[in-house]
Design a protein around this motif. Sequence first.
Motif, PDB file in Angstrom:
ATOM      1  N   CYS A 105       0.823  -1.204   0.000  1.00 47.43           N
ATOM      2  CA  CYS A 105       0.000   0.000   0.000  1.00 47.43           C
ATOM      3  C   CYS A 105       0.861   1.258   0.000  1.00 47.43           C
ATOM      4  CB  CYS A 105      -0.926  -0.010   1.213  1.00 47.43           C
ATOM      5  SG  CYS A 105      -1.986   1.441   1.346  1.00 47.43           S
ATOM      6  N   GLN A 118      -5.849   1.414  -2.579  1.00 47.43           N
ATOM      7  CA  GLN A 118      -7.003   1.346  -1.681  1.00 47.43           C
ATOM      8  C   GLN A 118      -7.336  -0.104  -1.311  1.00 47.43           C
ATOM      9  OE1 GLN A 118      -7.073   3.001  -4.650  1.00 47.43           O
ATOM     10  NE2 GLN A 118      -7.882   5.046  -4.356  1.00 47.43           N
ATOM     11  N   ARG A 119      -7.186  -1.012  -2.259  1.00 49.06           N
ATOM     12  CA  ARG A 119      -7.454  -2.425  -1.996  1.00 49.06           C
ATOM     13  C   ARG A 119      -6.501  -2.962  -0.932  1.00 49.06           C
ATOM     14  NH1 ARG A 119      -5.924  -7.385  -4.580  1.00 49.06           N
ATOM     15  NH2 ARG A 119      -4.628  -6.217  -6.016  1.00 49.06           N
ATOM     16  N   GLU A 122      -7.642  -1.694   2.423  1.00 54.47           N
ATOM     17  CA  GLU A 122      -8.784  -2.488   2.912  1.00 54.47           C
ATOM     18  C   GLU A 122      -8.333  -3.833   3.488  1.00 54.47           C
ATOM     19  OE1 GLU A 122     -11.842  -1.429   3.194  1.00 54.47           O
ATOM     20  OE2 GLU A 122     -11.456   0.479   2.180  1.00 54.47           O
ATOM     21  N   ARG A 123      -7.199  -4.341   3.045  1.00 52.81           N
ATOM     22  CA  ARG A 123      -6.690  -5.620   3.553  1.00 52.81           C
ATOM     23  C   ARG A 123      -6.040  -5.480   4.927  1.00 52.81           C
ATOM     24  NH1 ARG A 123      -3.566  -8.010  -1.775  1.00 52.81           N
ATOM     25  NH2 ARG A 123      -5.350  -9.088  -2.670  1.00 52.81           N
ATOM     26  N   HIS A 156      -9.091   5.534   7.702  1.00 49.79           N
ATOM     27  CA  HIS A 156      -8.483   4.265   8.102  1.00 49.79           C
ATOM     28  C   HIS A 156      -7.418   4.457   9.183  1.00 49.79           C
ATOM     29  CE1 HIS A 156     -10.524   2.559   4.615  1.00 49.79           C
ATOM     30  NE2 HIS A 156     -10.334   1.395   5.214  1.00 49.79           N
TER      31      HIS A 156
END
Length: 186
Positions: A105, A118-119, A122-123, A156
């Motif tokens: 990221c 972004q994926r 999210e992880r 986040h």
Amino acid sequence: LVAAGAAVDVPYQPYTSVTYATTLAQAINTAPAMVALLIELGADLTRLVPGPDNTPCTYADLARAKAERDPRPICRQNLALLEERLLERLEPGSPAYLDAVTAGCVERIRLGADADWQRWLERGADPNVRDTTGLLPIAHLLGRGDLAGAELLIAHGAAINNVDAFGRMPLHWAAEQGQLEAALQA
């Protein structure tokens, strides 16, 4: 050779340096199909190999360094392949998994060449980890005027008052890049 029992993950010492490398480390410079084949044949993605400065690093770190130096799409493809395959082998939520998604990221944000960060967030990536240059991810986004990205990082858990390796907060970085107005809106 593999059908006859050749090992695909054994280090060797090139004639020109003291660095020990593996077949996969060498294949990072080749077609993604070769990297995928070596992984399929049992290359250990958690093995530490010598990096560009001879310090131990993962295959993904090695591919990341290569992608940074070499703009060819093949380098980014090999990096993505190694990162995805490594995550498939790690337990979600484990420290190694979280380290891998954070590195993926943070470096994607730093390079600004991949909207896929972004994926990785999210992880479970940590938005407060400095990148390889010592900067915080939010500083890169604010410096580029990416208000939506900065807001996502804040949602986040990105700390807006953390300082980078140079003693600057994200707001300082945004001002230096001429993006102060966008940063003040975040």
